[in-house]
Design a protein around this motif. Structure first.
Motif, PDB file in Angstrom:
ATOM      1  N   ALA A  65       0.808  -1.221   0.000  1.00 15.50           N
ATOM      2  CA  ALA A  65       0.000   0.000   0.000  1.00 15.50           C
ATOM      3  C   ALA A  65       0.842   1.273   0.000  1.00 15.50           C
ATOM      4  O   ALA A  65       0.420   2.296  -0.541  1.00 15.50           O
ATOM      5  N   PHE A  66       2.031   1.209   0.624  1.00 15.34           N
ATOM      6  CA  PHE A  66       2.874   2.413   0.690  1.00 15.34           C
ATOM      7  C   PHE A  66       4.314   1.984   0.970  1.00 15.34           C
ATOM      8  O   PHE A  66       4.579   1.306   1.953  1.00 15.34           O
ATOM      9  N   SER A  67       5.205   2.406   0.076  1.00 15.70           N
ATOM     10  CA  SER A  67       6.607   2.010   0.249  1.00 15.70           C
ATOM     11  C   SER A  67       7.370   3.101   0.980  1.00 15.70           C
ATOM     12  O   SER A  67       6.919   4.257   1.057  1.00 15.70           O
ATOM     13  N   ARG A  68       8.537   2.763   1.494  1.00 12.55           N
ATOM     14  CA  ARG A  68       9.374   3.783   2.144  1.00 12.55           C
ATOM     15  C   ARG A  68       9.789   4.858   1.139  1.00 12.55           C
ATOM     16  O   ARG A  68       9.981   6.004   1.498  1.00 12.55           O
ATOM     17  N   GLU A  69       9.885   4.447  -0.129  1.00 20.71           N
ATOM     18  CA  GLU A  69      10.267   5.390  -1.185  1.00 20.71           C
ATOM     19  C   GLU A  69       9.114   6.361  -1.506  1.00 20.71           C
ATOM     20  O   GLU A  69       9.343   7.475  -1.988  1.00 20.71           O
ATOM     21  N   ASN A  70       7.882   5.943  -1.250  1.00 24.08           N
ATOM     22  CA  ASN A  70       6.712   6.776  -1.584  1.00 24.08           C
ATOM     23  C   ASN A  70       6.649   8.090  -0.785  1.00 24.08           C
ATOM     24  O   ASN A  70       5.953   9.021  -1.178  1.00 24.08           O
ATOM     25  N   TRP A  71       7.413   8.197   0.315  1.00 22.67           N
ATOM     26  CA  TRP A  71       7.443   9.459   1.078  1.00 22.67           C
ATOM     27  C   TRP A  71       7.989  10.595   0.228  1.00 22.67           C
ATOM     28  O   TRP A  71       7.728  11.767   0.500  1.00 22.67           O
ATOM     29  N   LYS A  72       8.785  10.234  -0.786  1.00 25.21           N
ATOM     30  CA  LYS A  72       9.419  11.268  -1.622  1.00 25.21           C
ATOM     31  C   LYS A  72       8.453  11.854  -2.643  1.00 25.21           C
ATOM     32  O   LYS A  72       8.816  12.735  -3.410  1.00 25.21           O
ATOM     33  N   ALA A 138       1.158  -3.813   3.612  1.00 25.49           N
ATOM     34  CA  ALA A 138       2.560  -3.399   3.672  1.00 25.49           C
ATOM     35  C   ALA A 138       2.569  -1.875   3.642  1.00 25.49           C
ATOM     36  O   ALA A 138       2.213  -1.257   2.637  1.00 25.49           O
ATOM     37  N   LEU A 139       2.938  -1.286   4.760  1.00 19.95           N
ATOM     38  CA  LEU A 139       2.863   0.169   4.935  1.00 19.95           C
ATOM     39  C   LEU A 139       4.199   0.697   5.425  1.00 19.95           C
ATOM     40  O   LEU A 139       4.744   0.175   6.411  1.00 19.95           O
ATOM     41  N   ASN A 140       4.693   1.729   4.766  1.00 19.39           N
ATOM     42  CA  ASN A 140       6.047   2.209   5.032  1.00 19.39           C
ATOM     43  C   ASN A 140       6.984   1.005   5.020  1.00 19.39           C
ATOM     44  O   ASN A 140       7.824   0.817   5.895  1.00 19.39           O
ATOM     45  N   TYR A 141       6.795   0.187   4.017  1.00 16.87           N
ATOM     46  CA  TYR A 141       7.551  -1.056   3.869  1.00 16.87           C
ATOM     47  C   TYR A 141       8.574  -0.929   2.750  1.00 16.87           C
ATOM     48  O   TYR A 141       8.303  -0.299   1.722  1.00 16.87           O
ATOM     49  N   SER A 142       9.728  -1.517   2.958  1.00 11.87           N
ATOM     50  CA  SER A 142      10.625  -1.805   1.846  1.00 11.87           C
ATOM     51  C   SER A 142      11.421  -3.034   2.246  1.00 11.87           C
ATOM     52  O   SER A 142      11.733  -3.241   3.419  1.00 11.87           O
ATOM     53  N   SER A 143      11.694  -3.853   1.253  1.00 10.70           N
ATOM     54  CA  SER A 143      12.326  -5.128   1.516  1.00 10.70           C
ATOM     55  C   SER A 143      13.758  -4.971   2.015  1.00 10.70           C
ATOM     56  O   SER A 143      14.192  -5.683   2.924  1.00 10.70           O
TER      57      SER A 143
END
Ligand code: IPE
Ligand code: IPE
Ligand code: MG
Length: 248
Positions: A65-72, A138-143
């Motif tokens: 739903a939201f990746s750590r990269e999506n904050w940018k 998966a929220l504020n998620y990155s592998s």
């Protein structure tokens, strides 16, 4: 009843399906609307996919739903996504309970805005006794973050003398991943025509079947989900062996 649904072999279902929900922005653009309109319309696809998965007997459905990269992304879009999360969680809790679906989350969720974090925790708490399917957001998620964290935790245990580095095996990593309570996804779906993984479940998809569709996420629905399952069931998963070994 759906013709496609009837074609699904209930004996050969994946236990865990993971989805990279992509294409909200392009779908909105196609309709001459702002990106946020696409995100809002994506909620219906989340609902349909969760229901379709639960109805056929999938045990775990993980949605990126939201990746750590999506904050940018532009602040306006990030804020809209975070408030959409709060609204959706509040509205959908009853539906999750009606469908006997348990909500869980992976990712660095403590770093979400306070309101989003609180409504997520409420959703998790209010559905914890449900048992038909687990819906993992998966929220504020990155592998890479998840694997780095696992390495940090493992190092701490080595430092404390709990583990001897000579004895480290895959299981010691797996137990320290966010997903330690789930089986690996047998099937990974990505919408919107992009052919990439975007930092999602890198460790866990080592042997997953990958399914890509041109549909944008707001266009994805129950029928599209059934199509992905049927496609998965047509594949031979060999895990490094040869075809004849699988059939015996
Ligand atoms: C997926 O759709 C939703 C999130 C990543 C939050 P996008 O917003 O990435 O839509 P596109 O890929 O720009 O079309
Ligand atoms: C992946 O989509 C993340 C989510 C679906 C939450 P993105 O749209 O962020 O991925 P890229 O930028 O196309 O790789
Ligand atoms: Mg995208």
């Amino acid at each position: 009843m759906s013709k496609l649904k009837e074609l699904i072999d209930k004996e050969r279902l994946p236990r865990h399906v993971a989805v990279i929900m992509d294409g909200n922005g392009r779908w909105a653009k196609k309709h001459g609307r702002p990106r946020v309109f696409g995100h809002k319309n994506g909620v219906q696809s989340v609902r349909e996919t969760s229901e379709a998965a639960a109805e056929i007997g999938i045990e775990y459905l993980t949605l990126y739903a939201f990746s750590r990269e999506n904050w940018k992304r532009p602040k306006l879009e990030v804020n809209a996504l975070m408030s959409l999360l709060v609204d959706t969680l509040r509205k959908e809790i009853n539906t999750l309970n009606d469908n006997n679906i348990k909500l869980e989350a992976i990712g660095d969720i403590k770093k979400l805005p306070a309101k989003s974090y609180t409504s997520l925790m409420e959703g998790i708490e209010n559905t914890k006794n449900n048992s038909r399917m687990t819906l993992v957001l998966a929220l504020n998620y990155s592998s890479r973050w998840e694997i780095t964290e696992a390495a940090r935790k493992l190092s701490e245990d080595v430092k404390k003398g709990i583990i001897d580095p000579q004895n480290i095996e895959e299981g010691n990593i797996i137990s320290r991943l966010e997903t330690n309570r789930y089986p690996d996804p047998e099937l990974l779906i990505r919408t919107s025509g992009e052919l990439r993984i975007s930092n999602f479940l890198l460790w866990q998809i080592a042997y997953s079947e990958l399914y890509f569709t041109e549909k944008y996420w707001p266009e994805f629905n129950k029928e599209e989900f059934y199509k992905a399952i049927i496609d998965y069931q047509s594949r031979e998963r060999r895990f490094g062996l040869i075809s004849e070994q699988i059939k015996t």
